[in-house]
Design a protein around this motif. Structure first.
Motif, mmCIF file in Angstrom:
data_model
loop_
_atom_site.group_PDB
_atom_site.id
_atom_site.type_symbol
_atom_site.label_atom_id
_atom_site.label_comp_id
_atom_site.label_asym_id
_atom_site.label_seq_id
_atom_site.Cartn_x
_atom_site.Cartn_y
_atom_site.Cartn_z
ATOM 1 N N ALA A 142 0.906 -1.211 0.168
ATOM 2 C CA ALA A 142 -0.007 -0.087 -0.030
ATOM 3 C C ALA A 142 0.695 1.023 -0.032
ATOM 4 N N GLN B 214 -4.005 3.769 1.253
ATOM 5 C CA GLN B 214 -3.920 3.043 2.746
ATOM 6 C C GLN B 214 -4.252 1.675 2.521
ATOM 7 N N PRO B 215 -3.696 1.215 3.418
ATOM 8 C CA PRO B 215 -3.603 -0.520 3.598
ATOM 9 C C PRO B 215 -5.169 -1.174 3.306
ATOM 10 N N LEU C 263 -6.366 -1.233 -0.300
ATOM 11 C CA LEU C 263 -5.575 -2.361 -1.005
ATOM 12 C C LEU C 263 -6.249 -3.605 -0.637
#
Length: 79
Positions: free
Chosen positions: A30, A36-37, A40
């Motif tokens: 990410a 942002q994670p 993803l």
């Protein structure tokens, strides 16, 4: 967001040779994409984008080359 420093696991065990195609964690992937994670994770869960992952036990990793191909496929050429 900054790209995290390479981990020691990016080296092939015992050789000191850098892995040409490291496996990145979701937070690292990410950060590489500057998202942002959770974004993803949402893309992967909904199938919005095809980002094949490698499962290592219960852990999810994404190859750096997969991310590079994703970026290349999404790059628009100016007319």
């Amino acid at each position: 967001m900054s790209i995290p420093a390479p981990r020691k696991s990016a080296l092939i065990q015992g050789t000191g040779i850098a892995n040409a195609d490291p496996l990145l964690t979701i937070p690292e992937a990410a950060a590489y994409l500057n998202i942002q994670p959770q974004t993803l994770n949402n893309w992967r869960a909904t199938g919005r984008y095809t980002l094949p992952a490698v499962k290592v036990g219960r852990l999810v990793r994404i190859k750096k080359s997969t991310l590079d191909a994703f970026i290349a496929s999404r790059t628009e050429v100016a007319a």
